[in-house]
Scaffold this active site. Sequence first.
Site, PDB file in Angstrom:
ATOM      1  N   GLU A 287     -46.584   8.072  15.783  1.00 59.88           N
ATOM      2  CA  GLU A 287     -45.481   8.360  14.883  1.00 59.88           C
ATOM      3  C   GLU A 287     -44.159   9.156  15.637  1.00 59.88           C
ATOM      4  OE1 GLU A 287     -42.653   8.057  12.170  1.00 59.88           O
ATOM      5  OE2 GLU A 287     -44.774   7.124  11.842  1.00 59.88           O
ATOM      6  N   THR A 327     -40.935   2.630  11.963  1.00 60.46           N
ATOM      7  CA  THR A 327     -42.283   2.178  12.367  1.00 60.46           C
ATOM      8  C   THR A 327     -42.450   0.765  12.433  1.00 60.46           C
ATOM      9  OG1 THR A 327     -43.171   4.370  11.680  1.00 60.46           O
ATOM     10  CG2 THR A 327     -44.718   2.649  11.675  1.00 60.46           C
ATOM     11  N   HIS A 459     -44.772  13.256  10.988  1.00 58.31           N
ATOM     12  CA  HIS A 459     -44.015  12.894   9.951  1.00 58.31           C
ATOM     13  C   HIS A 459     -43.618  13.957   8.917  1.00 58.31           C
ATOM     14  CE1 HIS A 459     -42.044  10.604   7.160  1.00 58.31           C
ATOM     15  NE2 HIS A 459     -42.263   9.487   7.728  1.00 58.31           N
ATOM     16  N   ASP A 510     -43.877   4.845  18.362  1.00 60.87           N
ATOM     17  CA  ASP A 510     -43.185   3.614  17.505  1.00 60.87           C
ATOM     18  C   ASP A 510     -41.774   3.618  17.696  1.00 60.87           C
ATOM     19  OD1 ASP A 510     -43.073   5.769  16.040  1.00 60.87           O
ATOM     20  OD2 ASP A 510     -43.571   5.069  14.216  1.00 60.87           O
ATOM     21  N   HIS A 511     -41.188   4.939  17.549  1.00 60.26           N
ATOM     22  CA  HIS A 511     -39.703   5.172  17.624  1.00 60.26           C
ATOM     23  C   HIS A 511     -39.495   6.673  18.111  1.00 60.26           C
ATOM     24  CE1 HIS A 511     -39.574   6.888  13.656  1.00 60.26           C
ATOM     25  NE2 HIS A 511     -40.424   5.964  13.331  1.00 60.26           N
TER      26      HIS A 511
END
Length: 650
Positions: A287, A327, A459, A510-511
Amino acid sequence: MLQTLFKSRYSLLLNFIVGFILLSFSLRTTFYFLCLTKIDISLLSFIKIFSLGSLYDLSVALGITLIYNIYLLILPDKWVKTKVNSIITKAWLFITLLITLLSFFAEITFWQEFESRFNFIAVDYLIYTYEVVNNINESYPLPILLGSIIILIILIYYFFKSKKVFLYTYKKGLNFGKRIAVSGTLLTFTITLFFFLRNSDADISSNRYENEITKAGIFSFFSAFKNNELNFNDFYYKIPTEKAFNIIRKELNEENTTFYPKKNSIKRAIKNGTNSNKPNIIMITVESLSADFLKHFGNKQQLTPMLDSLADCGLLFTNMYATGTRTVRGMEALSLSIPPTPGSSIVRRSNNKNLTTIGSIFQKAGYSTAFFYGGDGYFDNMNEYFGGNGFDIIDRGRSVTIGDSYKTKRTIIEDKNVSFENAWGICDEDLYNVVIKNADDAYSQKKHFYDFVMTTSNHRPYTFPINKIKAPTGTREAAIQYTDYALGKFIEKAKTKNWYKNTIIIIVADHCASSAGKNEIEVSKYHIPCIILNIPEYQKKTINKLCSQIDLYPTLFSLIGWSYESNLYGKNIFDKNFTPRAYLGTYQKLAYLENDSLVVLGPQQKVETYLYNSKTNQQIPYQVSRILIEKSVASYQTAYNLFKNGGLNL
């Protein structure tokens, strides 16, 4: 006349509209000063931001008060002073103020996270109330926040009362003809702004921050809600379909490729070897792992010692770019190997089952495939997507499981296997323990396995088990350090297992952690790390070519000597015909970067072209070749058409 209206039954309505516009002006001013170093300060831009911004604010204020405006129009004069009208009026004011103040607070927190007005992400978040409400509660003192809002509402009530607003609101004497004139005028403005004012009207500057400050949060929210999916063929510049597919087939052609004769298709056979090499694959999708968190990419904070050490001994991609900023975009790129299509990710759309995914290639080779998620896979439609494409599901399972339409197995991560959990899911260590347990089971059953693992610890609210790292919880930097720590523990445990020698481990983001920047497509905020471990011939090596997430698996299949049927847009980076390029997108803007040439496609058939300087992160307007523009358009146009017309199906 206006003074008279402020002393009539319209007193509360008009005072609310004025108050809303003043509050919105204050919020816009705050954002303006927060971005002074990021915007082009000029009188012209200032006038544009605050004049056009006021129109958005007026539109929202009129929309919010629409029902009350109609109520005042039809309310008979004899009922104005009744108890029922008083209750209805004050109840409307309370509910409207509550929604308004909560939306202003939400705008501030959303801006802190994304440096943007409400957009597609905010619409998504509204759907997943458990994760979002708990995330807010863990990130901010929610009882204090709600208490403060209630106190503000009470103060506004007393302010209106001291200014005799309620006294005037319950005043008789405005006949129906005059009410028609007042309400009709307000309705005319409401309808006019509704039909003629668009959110994209604010996008008149090359500076993204100026455009975002100009907008209004609630207006932007409903605009994003309405534009859940954008039809490429209706909104974007396109070329003849046959020409587009010819361009893409030429781009995807490799020395070991044979295309099938089917028209308007990219299906092809790729010959790399005999498929005798059958390693297990575990992909850890981390993440929000920006490249610039790692020492290898210039970070001096020592946040990721484990990742940096793994980068030294594995195959490191130094110039890979994510396709999006969410995501589900990363999942789309890593599972479908496709450029981002406008609107929501394919992961979240209907008709996204039985596609030719990376998983289907492994399934045809006899592998078991599984999707691991530390939260509830209901979020962002993850379970429906992965389950509908043949993956077994292993998630926290906090939602009701009845009604799942996929037929694969779903395993709920039990409480006994959870040592720490926040709004988004269990900590990474707990998730990795589940992954290792499932690998043990597959090995004991002599199954080859492919695992798609999605982490959650990095996150907001950035919480994790205590006493694992020195930094306290609650900050992005601390979450990165814990993410790195947990990954190290996973590798350490995996190395003790019998299956490890025949298992390739992929670590990829994911990013990035942030997507905000001066430009609509901020290229530097798509730069991600990717490391492949345990390929004996490719240890302590780097790939410096510009590439995309979608190139990961075509490259891996080449390295392990696999032949397969491909419906993928990704390419083998080692192929002699490989052109360094990346695909980047938001839910509206689609970009194609080839070497230093950048093409950005937008709604209303907009095509913008730039020269991109990666060292300074500057985008300089520049007229690129027609060939490059058509290649960019062809990539996105064909990807959209293949999905919509079933061309990605098995």
